[in-house]
Design a protein around this motif. Structure first.
Motif, PDB file in Angstrom:
ATOM      1  N   GLU A  82       0.688  -1.378  -0.037  1.00 42.38           N
ATOM      2  CA  GLU A  82       0.118   0.062  -0.020  1.00 42.38           C
ATOM      3  C   GLU A  82       0.856   1.237  -0.112  1.00 42.38           C
ATOM      4  O   GLU A  82       0.430   2.318  -0.648  1.00 42.38           O
ATOM      5  N   ALA A  83       1.953   1.186   0.800  1.00 41.81           N
ATOM      6  CA  ALA A  83       2.979   2.430   0.837  1.00 41.81           C
ATOM      7  C   ALA A  83       3.619   2.552  -0.538  1.00 41.81           C
ATOM      8  O   ALA A  83       3.561   3.772  -0.990  1.00 41.81           O
ATOM      9  N   ALA A  84       3.815   1.500  -1.434  1.00 41.80           N
ATOM     10  CA  ALA A  84       4.164   1.746  -2.698  1.00 41.80           C
ATOM     11  C   ALA A  84       2.999   2.422  -3.598  1.00 41.80           C
ATOM     12  O   ALA A  84       3.579   3.285  -4.412  1.00 41.80           O
ATOM     13  N   LEU A  85       1.995   1.973  -3.524  1.00 41.94           N
ATOM     14  CA  LEU A  85       0.781   2.528  -4.194  1.00 41.94           C
ATOM     15  C   LEU A  85       0.724   4.070  -3.886  1.00 41.94           C
ATOM     16  O   LEU A  85       0.462   4.680  -4.719  1.00 41.94           O
ATOM     17  N   ASP A  86       0.521   4.161  -2.805  1.00 42.22           N
ATOM     18  CA  ASP A  86       0.660   5.558  -2.270  1.00 42.22           C
ATOM     19  C   ASP A  86       1.603   6.388  -2.719  1.00 42.22           C
ATOM     20  O   ASP A  86       1.429   7.670  -3.013  1.00 42.22           O
ATOM     21  N   LEU A  87       2.837   5.812  -2.904  1.00 41.00           N
ATOM     22  CA  LEU A  87       4.104   6.668  -3.345  1.00 41.00           C
ATOM     23  C   LEU A  87       3.928   6.774  -4.816  1.00 41.00           C
ATOM     24  O   LEU A  87       5.036   7.502  -5.427  1.00 41.00           O
ATOM     25  N   GLY A  88       2.915   6.423  -5.511  1.00 40.54           N
ATOM     26  CA  GLY A  88       2.752   6.606  -6.985  1.00 40.54           C
ATOM     27  C   GLY A  88       3.078   5.384  -8.025  1.00 40.54           C
ATOM     28  O   GLY A  88       3.192   5.510  -8.967  1.00 40.54           O
ATOM     29  N   CYS A  89       2.963   4.220  -7.258  1.00 42.79           N
ATOM     30  CA  CYS A  89       3.276   2.912  -8.164  1.00 42.79           C
ATOM     31  C   CYS A  89       2.101   2.598  -8.677  1.00 42.79           C
ATOM     32  O   CYS A  89       0.735   2.534  -7.963  1.00 42.79           O
ATOM     33  N   THR A  90       2.086   1.704  -9.829  1.00 39.95           N
ATOM     34  CA  THR A  90       0.994   1.103 -10.259  1.00 39.95           C
ATOM     35  C   THR A  90       0.911  -0.414  -9.575  1.00 39.95           C
ATOM     36  O   THR A  90       2.041  -0.613  -9.037  1.00 39.95           O
TER      37      THR A  90
END
Lengths: 272, 378
Positions: free
Chosen positions: A163-171
């Motif tokens: 979720e952190a990765a998504l939150d930081l702008g990842c697909t």
């Protein structure tokens, strides 16, 4: 805290290890036997190792086995990891229990049946048996092992990392590639190693799905032994045992070292 | 009284009815199967606020935060951030960043790689990204630790890395899920002020989820008290403490003595209330009350007066016996048993080194100043 081993412990340890390793020890000793007779000691020699490397049939079989193991374990790892990811992550969808049950079923399926059904399939679709069919067959059964290993790692994986990765702008795919995969990599690698060894020593499924031009090492050894155990086989088995032993010892040393270093660093961080 | 950052900044747009909210949560509901986690919540948050969602575990505060981040989709309702409807916007496209309760630091990356992660996805050049990483690490005072891996850091340092990583992309809104929950008490107190300093420096809107009322009181410009999926009251810390709107809020924030009673007679700004525990008392009147109505009087323990002798004016005074006391240093806390058996809580500041403080088993008189009662109808 140090314990002295009691006589009971010493005895059970000795018996246990003897049970496990005595047969292999005898095999290794007799691989250095100068005599052609397997059970009679005729002095030390390494001539069977020399003879082994002259034996083109064995070398070909070893090469086929290696190819099959490499391809099938890689394919099984990719498919098994994908299956594990979906089964752990997709949450509840209709038929999820059925799917996860089905993906584990080949683990308990008798190999003879797996082999036979694959043979029937290959004949039905007119696929010529060879290296390719063994790869397919091994992928099929090794994939479940990979998926079991990887999914047990994924169960304990902290989802907030993704979720952190998504939150930081990842697909989602990018998050999987750059965060999830590197973290579960040890499990993926052990899955791959498991698939690789399973493929290396498989006899039953390979004998159903191999063709005349694609004899694997286990098939070769098995058929050679039926004509009588030759000292060459002992030499070959000794080589296999040493490769495996070196691999296992290296892996456990590395992991022990990594764990120790990590614990030391965590201690230091706590104080710092 | 701890100084309140909102008062320091001297901007309180929520007091201005014409002010335009920065984040609008409109009738948002979230259900998981049969369970309603968030039930028809509406809330406006303004630019530059440090808003705290306060509530016990399972009250829906984290679900609400996750809906703002985009990890959960509302079952019904709408979320608008800076004029943009977030309905179909995925987490990676939202102008929000989140600091996770577990910090969620990527264990396989160094501190600087963690902080640079979001910047690199934005398509910034390496040099640009790392310049920003440097600034961020300086802000959280971790510039010497850039090359370390998360497991080589202490809990407090990890917390600051998580903060730096979430701030690196300059989000319009920073969402913090129990940001200080994993720290020990002393570190938590230091970090509270640090967090406020950073928020004021950057001027980013912070939304903090916490179960710790002291944390909410210290940090927040405004607090939203949540329970069972609804927001019971929204207000400045002082409002929430001094003028709670319900028994739940009064009881949840700080400690309180609640007395049930019926309105006896209304007389302008005052009324007489018949209570079971205190007998007939004088309390401030509130609009909309009628004679005979059941109400509750809330009284903070530090607003009650306790004396050995009957006070001269004698309004709202009840006799009691000190059942137990606790000395905390700057104040003492007493449990006083009234004649009918009810035990109330009274605290007294230890201002001077009084020679003869009230102690166990003493007979005392407890008085309440009428304006210190808070009248509650729910």
């Amino acid at each position: 805290m140090k314990h002295r081993l009691s006589w009971f412990n010493v005895t059970s340890l000795t018996l246990g290890f003897a049970f496990l390793y005595l047969p292999m020890l005898i095999l290794i000793i007799f691989s250095f036997n100068d005599s052609r007779l397997v059970t009679v000691w005729g002095g030390f020699s390494t001539r069977w190792y020399g003879a082994l490397f002259q034996n083109q049939q064995f070398l070909d079989a070893a090469w086929v086995t290696l190819k099959v193991a490499l391809f099938s374990s890689t394919l099984a790892t990719v498919l098994g990891t994908m299956a594990a990811y979906v089964l752990v992550r997709a949450g509840r969808f209709p038929g999820r229990t059925l799917f996860s049950g089905m993906s584990y079923a080949p683990l308990v399926m008798p190999e003879v049946i797996t082999g036979l059904s694959l043979l029937l399939l290959f004949i039905a679709i007119g696929l010529d048996r060879g290296v390719f069919t063994i790869v397919l067959a091994h992928t099929t059964f090794a994939m479940c092992y990979v998926s079991v290993v990887v999914s047990s790692r994924l169960m304990t994986f902290d989802r907030s990392l993704e979720e952190a990765a998504l939150d930081l702008g990842c697909t989602p795919f990018d998050a999987f590639r750059s965060v999830t995969l590197p973290i579960i990599m040890p499990a993926v690698i052990s899955g791959w190693l498991l698939a690789f060894t399973l493929s290396l020593d498989d006899l039953v499924i390979a004998s159903f799905t191999s063709g005349p031009s694609s004899t694997t090492l286990p098939i070769k050894i098995f058929s050679a032994v039926r004509l009588g155990v030759s000292p060459e086989i002992n030499a070959l088995s000794t080589i296999v045992i040493s490769i495996v032993a070196v691999g296992v010892i290296t892996a456990s040393l590395i992991s022990k070292h990594t764990i120790a270093r990590r614990q030391r660093e965590e201690m230091e961080a706590g104080h710092g | 009284m701890p100084s309140n950052p909102a008062i320091a900044a001297n901007t309180r747009p929520w007091r201005d009815p014409a002010a335009k909210p920065f984040i609008s949560i409109k009738s948002v509901t979230k259900r998981f199967g049969d369970f309603t986690a968030v039930n028809d919540v509406s809330l406006d948050i303004f630019r530059g606020e440090l808003f705290c969602l306060l509530g016990g575990s399972g009250c829906g505060k984290s679900t609400l935060l996750r809906m703002l981040a985009g990890f959960e989709t509302p079952t019904a309702g709408q979320i608008i951030i800076d004029g943009q409807d977030m309905g179909r916007v995925t987490p990676d496209k939202r102008p929000t960043n989140m600091m996770f309760q577990s910090y969620a630091l990527f264990p396989h990356m160094s501190v600087e790689k963690n902080v640079a992660y979001g910047l690199m996805r934005e398509g910034k050049s390496r040099a640009e990204a790392y310049e920003r990483v440097g600034e961020m690490l300086k802000l959280v005072k971790l510039d010497q630790f850039a090359r370390r891996k998360p497991h080589q850091l202490s809990g407090g340092q990890r917390q600051r890395v998580a903060l730096a990583r979430a701030l690196a992309k300059q989000p319009k809104v920073l969402l913090l899920d129990e940001p200080l929950g994993a720290l020990d008490k002393k570190l938590r107190e230091e970090t509270q002020f640090e967090l406020v300093r950073i928020q004021e420096t950057l001027g980013i809107t912070f939304i903090v989820v916490t179960h710790d009322q002291d944390e909410a009181m210290t940090l927040a410009t405004r607090i939203g008290v949540m329970t069972e999926g609804v927001i019971k009251q929204v207000g400045e810390p002082r409002q929430i403490y001094e003028t709670p709107a319900s028994r739940f809020v009064a009881d949840f924030i700080g400690s309180v003595n609640l007395f049930e009673g019926q309105v006896q007679s209304l007389d302008g700004s005052q009324m007489r209330v018949r209570t079971t525990d205190l007998g007939e008392v004088l309390a401030p009147s509130a609009p909309g009350l009628s004679v005979g109505q059941t109400i509750w009087l809330a009284m903070r323990p530090e607003r009650a007066w306790m004396t050995r002798d009957v006070p001269p004016d004698g309004v709202n005074t009840v006799p009691g016996v000190v059942q137990d006391m606790g000395y905390v240093g700057h104040m003492s806390s007493y449990l006083v048993q009234l004649a009918n058996g009810r035990v109330i809580r009274v605290t007294q500041a230890n201002e001077g080194r009084r020679d003869n403080p009230i102690s166990w088993d003493e007979s005392v008189h407890v008085s309440f100043d009428p304006p210190d009662f808070r009248v509650l109808t729910e």
